[in-house]
Design a protein around this motif. Sequence first.
Motif, mmCIF file in Angstrom:
data_model
loop_
_atom_site.group_PDB
_atom_site.id
_atom_site.type_symbol
_atom_site.label_atom_id
_atom_site.label_comp_id
_atom_site.label_asym_id
_atom_site.label_seq_id
_atom_site.Cartn_x
_atom_site.Cartn_y
_atom_site.Cartn_z
ATOM 1 N N ARG A 119 0.989 -1.105 -0.323
ATOM 2 C CA ARG A 119 -0.031 -0.323 -0.219
ATOM 3 C C ARG A 119 0.593 1.411 0.420
ATOM 4 N NH1 ARG A 119 -4.704 0.102 2.486
ATOM 5 N NH2 ARG A 119 -3.782 1.480 4.792
ATOM 6 N N VAL A 120 0.843 1.952 -0.763
ATOM 7 C CA VAL A 120 1.726 2.971 -2.000
ATOM 8 C C VAL A 120 1.163 4.093 -0.974
ATOM 9 C CG1 VAL A 120 3.680 4.153 -2.720
ATOM 10 C CG2 VAL A 120 3.264 1.636 -2.870
ATOM 11 N N LEU A 121 1.481 5.419 -0.131
ATOM 12 C CA LEU A 121 1.212 6.686 -0.366
ATOM 13 C C LEU A 121 1.601 7.426 -1.403
ATOM 14 C CD1 LEU A 121 0.169 9.705 0.852
ATOM 15 C CD2 LEU A 121 1.830 9.241 2.401
ATOM 16 N N LEU A 122 1.982 8.434 -2.096
ATOM 17 C CA LEU A 122 2.813 9.003 -3.913
ATOM 18 C C LEU A 122 2.314 9.916 -2.924
ATOM 19 C CD1 LEU A 122 3.344 8.797 -6.481
ATOM 20 C CD2 LEU A 122 1.051 8.925 -7.469
ATOM 21 N N ILE A 123 3.510 11.146 -3.036
ATOM 22 C CA ILE A 123 4.108 12.415 -2.514
ATOM 23 C C ILE A 123 4.248 13.125 -4.378
ATOM 24 C CG2 ILE A 123 4.966 14.413 -1.534
ATOM 25 C CD1 ILE A 123 3.775 12.463 1.334
ATOM 26 N N ASP A 124 3.738 14.446 -4.331
ATOM 27 C CA ASP A 124 4.442 15.905 -5.129
ATOM 28 C C ASP A 124 4.783 15.956 -4.705
ATOM 29 O OD1 ASP A 124 6.066 16.510 -6.986
ATOM 30 O OD2 ASP A 124 5.297 15.989 -8.716
ATOM 31 N N ASP A 125 4.851 18.207 -4.917
ATOM 32 C CA ASP A 125 4.388 18.892 -4.970
ATOM 33 C C ASP A 125 3.266 19.719 -4.726
ATOM 34 O OD1 ASP A 125 6.284 19.851 -6.995
ATOM 35 O OD2 ASP A 125 6.491 21.814 -6.392
ATOM 36 N N LEU A 126 3.200 19.630 -6.464
ATOM 37 C CA LEU A 126 1.825 20.315 -6.904
ATOM 38 C C LEU A 126 1.765 19.469 -7.664
ATOM 39 C CD1 LEU A 126 1.724 23.891 -7.723
ATOM 40 C CD2 LEU A 126 1.744 22.170 -9.692
ATOM 41 N N ILE A 127 -0.124 19.568 -7.981
ATOM 42 C CA ILE A 127 -0.876 18.893 -9.003
ATOM 43 C C ILE A 127 -1.835 19.529 -9.971
ATOM 44 C CG2 ILE A 127 -3.131 17.456 -9.490
ATOM 45 C CD1 ILE A 127 -2.402 16.826 -6.330
ATOM 46 N N ALA A 128 -0.616 20.536 -11.607
ATOM 47 C CA ALA A 128 -0.886 20.619 -12.238
ATOM 48 C C ALA A 128 -2.234 20.071 -12.922
ATOM 49 C CB ALA A 128 0.009 20.843 -13.121
ATOM 50 N N THR A 129 -1.921 19.388 -14.256
ATOM 51 C CA THR A 129 -2.709 18.996 -15.495
ATOM 52 C C THR A 129 -3.142 16.983 -14.605
ATOM 53 O OG1 THR A 129 -0.699 17.925 -16.503
ATOM 54 C CG2 THR A 129 -1.447 19.753 -17.133
ATOM 55 N N GLY A 130 -1.910 16.946 -13.720
ATOM 56 C CA GLY A 130 -2.069 15.780 -12.788
ATOM 57 C C GLY A 130 -1.604 14.025 -13.786
ATOM 58 N N ALA A 152 -0.389 16.296 -2.027
ATOM 59 C CA ALA A 152 0.733 17.749 -2.748
ATOM 60 C C ALA A 152 0.872 18.586 -1.553
ATOM 61 C CB ALA A 152 0.733 17.233 -4.075
ATOM 62 N N ILE A 153 1.233 18.952 -1.519
ATOM 63 C CA ILE A 153 0.903 20.499 -1.326
ATOM 64 C C ILE A 153 -0.106 21.570 -1.888
ATOM 65 C CG2 ILE A 153 1.357 22.456 0.193
ATOM 66 C CD1 ILE A 153 4.382 20.990 -0.146
ATOM 67 N N VAL A 154 -0.034 21.383 -3.175
ATOM 68 C CA VAL A 154 -0.491 22.039 -3.889
ATOM 69 C C VAL A 154 -1.850 22.126 -4.641
ATOM 70 C CG1 VAL A 154 -0.485 24.452 -5.605
ATOM 71 C CG2 VAL A 154 1.085 24.240 -3.427
ATOM 72 N N ASP A 155 -2.735 21.755 -4.459
ATOM 73 C CA ASP A 155 -3.617 21.811 -6.296
ATOM 74 C C ASP A 155 -4.374 23.030 -7.115
ATOM 75 O OD1 ASP A 155 -5.190 20.460 -8.330
ATOM 76 O OD2 ASP A 155 -7.296 20.411 -7.001
ATOM 77 N N LEU A 156 -3.800 23.122 -8.136
ATOM 78 C CA LEU A 156 -4.144 24.105 -9.212
ATOM 79 C C LEU A 156 -5.637 23.385 -9.795
ATOM 80 C CD1 LEU A 156 -0.949 24.787 -11.177
ATOM 81 C CD2 LEU A 156 -1.792 25.806 -8.608
ATOM 82 N N PRO A 157 -6.756 23.629 -9.139
ATOM 83 C CA PRO A 157 -8.261 22.813 -9.278
ATOM 84 C C PRO A 157 -8.846 23.185 -11.286
ATOM 85 C CG PRO A 157 -8.526 23.982 -7.627
ATOM 86 C CD PRO A 157 -6.953 24.325 -7.660
ATOM 87 N N GLU A 158 -8.324 24.499 -11.479
ATOM 88 C CA GLU A 158 -8.490 25.179 -12.344
ATOM 89 C C GLU A 158 -7.821 24.005 -13.629
ATOM 90 O OE1 GLU A 158 -9.034 28.855 -13.240
ATOM 91 O OE2 GLU A 158 -10.204 29.188 -11.610
ATOM 92 N N LEU A 159 -7.333 23.393 -13.785
ATOM 93 C CA LEU A 159 -6.419 22.651 -14.336
ATOM 94 C C LEU A 159 -6.923 20.979 -15.502
ATOM 95 C CD1 LEU A 159 -2.233 23.212 -14.575
ATOM 96 C CD2 LEU A 159 -4.366 24.876 -15.983
ATOM 97 N N GLY A 160 -8.122 20.675 -14.034
ATOM 98 C CA GLY A 160 -8.569 19.936 -14.398
ATOM 99 C C GLY A 160 -7.489 18.026 -13.991
ATOM 100 N N GLY A 161 -6.884 18.624 -13.164
ATOM 101 C CA GLY A 161 -5.869 17.310 -12.449
ATOM 102 C C GLY A 161 -6.548 16.529 -11.949
ATOM 103 N N SER A 162 -6.749 17.439 -10.761
ATOM 104 C CA SER A 162 -7.168 16.393 -9.220
ATOM 105 C C SER A 162 -8.397 16.308 -9.987
ATOM 106 C CB SER A 162 -6.956 17.311 -8.524
ATOM 107 O OG SER A 162 -7.791 18.912 -8.633
ATOM 108 N N ASP A 163 -9.386 16.616 -10.424
ATOM 109 C CA ASP A 163 -10.318 15.991 -11.321
ATOM 110 C C ASP A 163 -10.254 14.557 -12.215
ATOM 111 O OD1 ASP A 163 -11.783 17.561 -9.999
ATOM 112 O OD2 ASP A 163 -12.955 18.909 -11.507
ATOM 113 N N ARG A 164 -9.705 14.848 -12.542
ATOM 114 C CA ARG A 164 -9.466 14.049 -13.725
ATOM 115 C C ARG A 164 -8.223 12.083 -12.507
ATOM 116 N NH1 ARG A 164 -7.930 16.678 -17.679
ATOM 117 N NH2 ARG A 164 -6.020 17.798 -16.847
ATOM 118 N N LEU A 165 -7.630 12.082 -11.969
ATOM 119 C CA LEU A 165 -7.235 11.803 -10.785
ATOM 120 C C LEU A 165 -8.031 10.576 -9.956
ATOM 121 C CD1 LEU A 165 -3.673 13.775 -9.695
ATOM 122 C CD2 LEU A 165 -4.059 11.387 -11.314
ATOM 123 N N ARG A 166 -8.980 11.812 -9.593
ATOM 124 C CA ARG A 166 -9.987 10.964 -9.026
ATOM 125 C C ARG A 166 -10.675 10.281 -9.640
ATOM 126 N NH1 ARG A 166 -10.092 16.162 -5.575
ATOM 127 N NH2 ARG A 166 -8.988 15.652 -4.142
#
Length: 179
Positions: A119-130, A152-166
Amino acid sequence: TTINDYLRQYIRTVPDWPAPGVQFRDITPLLQDPKVFRVLIDAFVHRYMDPALRPDVVAGLDARGFILGAVVAYELNVGFVPIRKKGKLPFTTVEETYELEYGSATVELHADAVKPGDRVLLIDDLIATGGTMMAGKKLLEKLGAEVIEGAAIVDLPELGGSDRLRAGGLPLYTLVDFA
Ligand code: 5GP
């Protein structure tokens, strides 16, 4: 003040970097102040200490994901594995190529970095396009691991990356949103 607003004050926006029109969100001030760095790391550590979410391994994405991921892994008393840009890892690797706005990028993971069922936790600083986080998830899954969450610390939700990942089946935990 919420943790979201507190941390936001320490993220510096650099206009026109690395290219004209880009507003780069620079997280280095968060790391520079020891009190803020601790608040940041503790936010992740407290979440993933929960037995339901505690990973077997933390995987960090090149390069700022190494800074966060290594410290979080140490505090959770689990191992850390780096997902690197192509050409940096010395042993046998698996690789994944993904599309960028211009061209493509390839990331690699050592073939023995995780075991099937980990079971892995994946970490980055920021999500843009995902794209980067999705490539990391695919690499870990190629080795049979289960990515329990992306952080991640930061999400840029308007780029849609976090929605696509979810939508692609990856739960996410981020601390600060920027429009
Ligand atoms: P994505 O693959 O989601 O489009 O881009 C995220 C990746 O690019 C992350 O590895 C992140 O470090 C980097 N990145 C893209 N834009 C920014 C930014 O504005 N600030 C920071 N700190 N990293 C960025």
